[in-house]
Design a protein around this motif. Structure first.
Motif, PDB file in Angstrom:
ATOM      1  N   ASP A  20       0.854  -1.056   0.435  1.00 50.97           N
ATOM      2  CA  ASP A  20       0.209   0.237   0.367  1.00 50.97           C
ATOM      3  C   ASP A  20       1.259   1.815  -0.175  1.00 50.97           C
ATOM      4  N   ARG A  21       0.109   2.275  -0.226  1.00 54.79           N
ATOM      5  CA  ARG A  21       0.772   3.403  -0.723  1.00 54.79           C
ATOM      6  C   ARG A  21       1.290   4.227   1.052  1.00 54.79           C
ATOM      7  N   ASP A  22       1.202   3.955   1.940  1.00 50.78           N
ATOM      8  CA  ASP A  22       1.619   4.538   3.240  1.00 50.78           C
ATOM      9  C   ASP A  22       2.678   3.579   3.479  1.00 50.78           C
ATOM     10  N   TRP A  23       2.531   2.409   3.556  1.00 53.21           N
ATOM     11  CA  TRP A  23       4.004   1.835   4.177  1.00 53.21           C
ATOM     12  C   TRP A  23       5.008   1.963   2.711  1.00 53.21           C
ATOM     13  N   PHE A  24       4.518   2.472   2.071  1.00 53.26           N
ATOM     14  CA  PHE A  24       5.943   2.866   0.523  1.00 53.26           C
ATOM     15  C   PHE A  24       6.211   3.752   0.679  1.00 53.26           C
ATOM     16  N   ASN A  25       5.170   4.788   0.910  1.00 54.06           N
ATOM     17  CA  ASN A  25       6.437   6.137   1.359  1.00 54.06           C
ATOM     18  C   ASN A  25       7.071   6.224   2.185  1.00 54.06           C
ATOM     19  N   ARG A  62       9.780  -0.106 -13.921  1.00 56.19           N
ATOM     20  CA  ARG A  62       9.552   0.266 -12.493  1.00 56.19           C
ATOM     21  C   ARG A  62       8.790  -0.314 -11.738  1.00 56.19           C
ATOM     22  N   ILE A  63       8.260   0.048 -10.863  1.00 50.37           N
ATOM     23  CA  ILE A  63       8.290  -0.772  -9.442  1.00 50.37           C
ATOM     24  C   ILE A  63       6.597  -0.574  -9.699  1.00 50.37           C
ATOM     25  N   TYR A  64       5.834   0.941 -10.121  1.00 48.61           N
ATOM     26  CA  TYR A  64       4.791   0.915  -9.897  1.00 48.61           C
ATOM     27  C   TYR A  64       3.513   0.468 -10.918  1.00 48.61           C
ATOM     28  N   ARG A  65       2.898  -0.769 -10.526  1.00 49.00           N
ATOM     29  CA  ARG A  65       1.862  -1.498 -11.465  1.00 49.00           C
ATOM     30  C   ARG A  65       1.055  -0.052 -12.471  1.00 49.00           C
ATOM     31  N   ASP A  66       0.569  -0.538 -13.680  1.00 47.57           N
ATOM     32  CA  ASP A  66      -0.520   0.089 -13.983  1.00 47.57           C
ATOM     33  C   ASP A  66      -2.004  -0.792 -13.854  1.00 47.57           C
ATOM     34  N   ILE A  67      -2.030  -0.059 -12.347  1.00 48.49           N
ATOM     35  CA  ILE A  67      -3.682  -0.738 -12.607  1.00 48.49           C
ATOM     36  C   ILE A  67      -4.930  -0.169 -12.809  1.00 48.49           C
ATOM     37  N   ARG A  68      -5.042   0.656 -13.956  1.00 46.79           N
ATOM     38  CA  ARG A  68      -6.075   1.612 -14.813  1.00 46.79           C
ATOM     39  C   ARG A  68      -6.978   0.067 -15.045  1.00 46.79           C
ATOM     40  N   PHE A  69      -6.510  -0.982 -15.675  1.00 50.01           N
ATOM     41  CA  PHE A  69      -7.235  -2.439 -15.951  1.00 50.01           C
ATOM     42  C   PHE A  69      -7.674  -3.539 -15.396  1.00 50.01           C
ATOM     43  N   SER A  70      -6.510  -3.099 -14.177  1.00 51.13           N
ATOM     44  CA  SER A  70      -6.344  -4.161 -13.320  1.00 51.13           C
ATOM     45  C   SER A  70      -7.364  -3.985 -12.484  1.00 51.13           C
ATOM     46  N   ASP A  72      -6.524  -6.838 -10.095  1.00 53.91           N
ATOM     47  CA  ASP A  72      -5.845  -6.231  -8.607  1.00 53.91           C
ATOM     48  C   ASP A  72      -5.021  -5.048  -8.582  1.00 53.91           C
ATOM     49  N   LYS A  73      -6.234  -4.382  -7.579  1.00 53.90           N
ATOM     50  CA  LYS A  73      -5.368  -2.884  -7.323  1.00 53.90           C
ATOM     51  C   LYS A  73      -3.861  -2.412  -6.568  1.00 53.90           C
TER      52      LYS A  73
END
Length: 225
Positions: A20-25, A62-70, A72-73
């Motif tokens: 999640d973004r909080d942990w990653f940040n 990149r470590i960031y996933r493209d979640i637009r059409f997935s 899995d969010k």
């Protein structure tokens, strides 16, 4: 000699459990440090490749996933990966390195998603004379490091090709790939870049064959001169 830091695997394990973004940040500084070391490792692999091949581009994914059409969010990948592109149009085939904990790391080479025209050209070459590529696929070094050719296959013969052809097992291939898995212990070894390079060297006869096929027509006339 650059190697994969042990912290890479432990960080990715933690990321898997806290995607999640909080942990990653909160761990952004740690990620940036590891990412930098991984890019150094990719550079080490590229430098070794350049001694026996011609690489025009190294891409660290990149470590960031493209979640637009997935469905899995989860926002982040739980692996590091990089590709190494050979100089085109003369040289064909590609190299890939995938680093993932829990013994899921692997390297891969070949043709993952060949253009339909390239795939047709390969099939026509195999249809006309399959012995050369069969001999290459059975070479001792290639078999030692990579095993058998892999890839998705058609359930039937390709359109326009004889289903009774003696090389139908090759004509049916939609991809021409090879993969090799590694344990976590192997990945963090100081000589892992050297291990990868030995595998990449072993695939060259196959790449040389494919490059020759894909840069000439069926009469052997160059398509790129």
């Amino acid at each position: 000699m650059k190697s994969v830091p042990k912290e890479t695997l432990s960080f990715l394990l933690q990321l898997k459990q806290n995607n999640d973004r909080d942990w990653f940040n909160d761990h952004k500084a740690e990620f940036k440090s590891i990412e930098s070391e991984m890019k150094d490792f990719y550079k080490e692999v590229e430098l070794k490749l350049q001694l026996h091949d011609q690489i025009e581009k190294t891409k660290a994914f990149r470590i960031y996933r493209d979640i637009r059409f997935s469905k899995d969010k989860t926002p982040y990948k739980t692996n590091f990966g990089a590709s190494f592109t050979r100089r085109k149009p003369e040289l064909r085939g590609g190299y890939y390195v995938h680093i993932q904990p829990e013994n899921k790391s692997f390297i891969a080479v070949g043709f993952w998603n060949p253009h339909k025209d390239d795939l047709y050209r390969i099939r026509k070459e195999v249809e006309m004379d399959a012995e050369e590529v069969k001999e290459i696929l059975q070479q001792k070094e290639l078999k030692k490091y990579w095993g058998e050719v892999e890839g998705e296959r058609l359930k039937t013969s390709p359109k326009g090709f004889d289903k009774e052809h003696p090389a139908i097992d090759l004509l049916n291939l939609k991809q021409w790939t090879f993969t090799k898995k590694f344990t976590d212990k192997e990945v963090i070894a100081t000589d892992f870049a050297e291990t990868i390079d030995k595998h990449f060297q072993a695939i060259r006869p196959f790449f040389d064959y494919m490059s020759s096929v894909l840069t000439t027509d069926l009469n052997g006339v160059s398509l790129i001169d």
